[in-house]
Design a protein around this motif. Structure first.
Motif, mmCIF file in Angstrom:
data_model
loop_
_atom_site.group_PDB
_atom_site.id
_atom_site.type_symbol
_atom_site.label_atom_id
_atom_site.label_comp_id
_atom_site.label_asym_id
_atom_site.label_seq_id
_atom_site.Cartn_x
_atom_site.Cartn_y
_atom_site.Cartn_z
ATOM 1 N N GLU A 6 0.826 -1.195 0.000
ATOM 2 C CA GLU A 6 0.000 0.000 0.000
ATOM 3 C C GLU A 6 0.867 1.254 0.000
ATOM 4 O O GLU A 6 1.926 1.284 0.571
ATOM 5 C CB GLU A 6 -0.880 0.030 1.254
ATOM 6 C CG GLU A 6 -1.866 -1.089 1.355
ATOM 7 C CD GLU A 6 -2.620 -1.069 2.665
ATOM 8 O OE1 GLU A 6 -2.622 -0.039 3.348
ATOM 9 O OE2 GLU A 6 -3.195 -2.098 3.003
ATOM 10 N N ARG A 7 0.378 2.281 -0.638
ATOM 11 C CA ARG A 7 1.028 3.594 -0.561
ATOM 12 C C ARG A 7 0.212 4.413 0.422
ATOM 13 O O ARG A 7 -0.855 4.919 0.099
ATOM 14 C CB ARG A 7 1.086 4.252 -1.926
ATOM 15 C CG ARG A 7 1.878 5.538 -1.921
ATOM 16 C CD ARG A 7 2.145 5.988 -3.344
ATOM 17 N NE ARG A 7 2.813 7.247 -3.353
ATOM 18 C CZ ARG A 7 4.143 7.408 -3.359
ATOM 19 N NH1 ARG A 7 4.927 6.349 -3.383
ATOM 20 N NH2 ARG A 7 4.682 8.599 -3.369
ATOM 21 N N LEU A 8 0.712 4.500 1.634
ATOM 22 C CA LEU A 8 -0.017 5.164 2.703
ATOM 23 C C LEU A 8 0.047 6.676 2.561
ATOM 24 O O LEU A 8 1.075 7.235 2.179
ATOM 25 C CB LEU A 8 0.562 4.759 4.056
ATOM 26 C CG LEU A 8 0.490 3.275 4.395
ATOM 27 C CD1 LEU A 8 1.200 3.003 5.706
ATOM 28 C CD2 LEU A 8 -0.940 2.804 4.456
ATOM 29 N N ASN A 9 -1.062 7.317 2.887
ATOM 30 C CA ASN A 9 -1.131 8.777 2.909
ATOM 31 C C ASN A 9 -0.890 9.249 4.334
ATOM 32 O O ASN A 9 -1.623 8.853 5.243
ATOM 33 C CB ASN A 9 -2.501 9.260 2.431
ATOM 34 C CG ASN A 9 -2.705 9.039 0.956
ATOM 35 O OD1 ASN A 9 -1.771 9.146 0.174
ATOM 36 N ND2 ASN A 9 -3.916 8.727 0.570
ATOM 37 N N ILE A 10 0.125 10.071 4.508
ATOM 38 C CA ILE A 10 0.507 10.558 5.827
ATOM 39 C C ILE A 10 0.447 12.078 5.839
ATOM 40 O O ILE A 10 0.925 12.731 4.919
ATOM 41 C CB ILE A 10 1.924 10.079 6.202
ATOM 42 C CG1 ILE A 10 1.947 8.554 6.322
ATOM 43 C CG2 ILE A 10 2.405 10.736 7.497
ATOM 44 C CD1 ILE A 10 3.323 7.976 6.605
ATOM 45 N N LEU A 11 -0.128 12.609 6.910
ATOM 46 C CA LEU A 11 -0.136 14.047 7.132
ATOM 47 C C LEU A 11 0.820 14.349 8.284
ATOM 48 O O LEU A 11 0.676 13.784 9.365
ATOM 49 C CB LEU A 11 -1.544 14.548 7.481
ATOM 50 C CG LEU A 11 -1.664 16.036 7.793
ATOM 51 C CD1 LEU A 11 -1.255 16.890 6.589
ATOM 52 C CD2 LEU A 11 -3.087 16.374 8.238
ATOM 53 N N ILE A 12 1.787 15.202 8.018
ATOM 54 C CA ILE A 12 2.714 15.651 9.055
ATOM 55 C C ILE A 12 2.290 17.060 9.455
ATOM 56 O O ILE A 12 2.262 17.965 8.619
ATOM 57 C CB ILE A 12 4.172 15.655 8.553
ATOM 58 C CG1 ILE A 12 4.610 14.241 8.172
ATOM 59 C CG2 ILE A 12 5.101 16.251 9.622
ATOM 60 C CD1 ILE A 12 5.981 14.168 7.507
#
Length: 146
Positions: A6-12
């Motif tokens: 999976e290509r995870l979506n991350i918010l920093i």
């Protein structure tokens, strides 16, 4: 599908561009990463896109301390939060976990493998918590029906 596929979506959510850049460098490729430098802009990202994980600095220009965790938890209760801070404070860490964070990391003290493990574990713990809550809600509905 495993997390590796999976290509995870991350918010920093981090107000220090250097810290945000360092985190992006450490976690490496394989993630879709967006950054927000304050709570208000994070709220905008959270309303526009679905994220798998949030890295959250506790001290932002428009929110500080545990209230930052509480605010993000209200904005996106289904998304796991990993708190990032420059402070090594066990009480603060425990309190952040009590407020809904899945993990608490000290900036600059985590290796790539530790960050990847924290990401995997936070997502899995959150998935289990959401499933458990759904089961509890269903049970409550059944009990009301009886």
């Amino acid at each position: 599908m495993s997390m590796k596929q999976e290509r995870l979506n991350i918010l920093i959510v981090e107000d220090d561009p250097g810290d945000a850049h360092l985190l992006i460098e450490i976690i490496g490729t394989g993630y879709q990463v967006e950054t927000a430098n304050q709570l208000k802009s994070a709220a905008g990202y959270l309303s526009d896109c679905r994220y798998d994980l949030i890295f959250l600095d506790l001290n932002l220009p428009d929110s500080t301390g545990l209230e930052t965790v509480v605010s993000v938890q209200k904005l996106a209760p289904e998304i796991p939060i990993i708190v990032l801070t420059g402070l090594e404070d066990d009480t603060l860490a425990y309190d952040a976990l009590q407020k809904g964070a899945q993990d608490f990391l000290i900036k600059g003290e985590s290796s790539e493998s530790q960050l990847h493990r924290s990401i995997r574990y936070a997502i899995e713990r959150n998935r289990l918590m959401v499933s458990l809550q759904q089961v509890c809600d269903e049970r409550e509905e059944l009990e009301k029906a009886l």
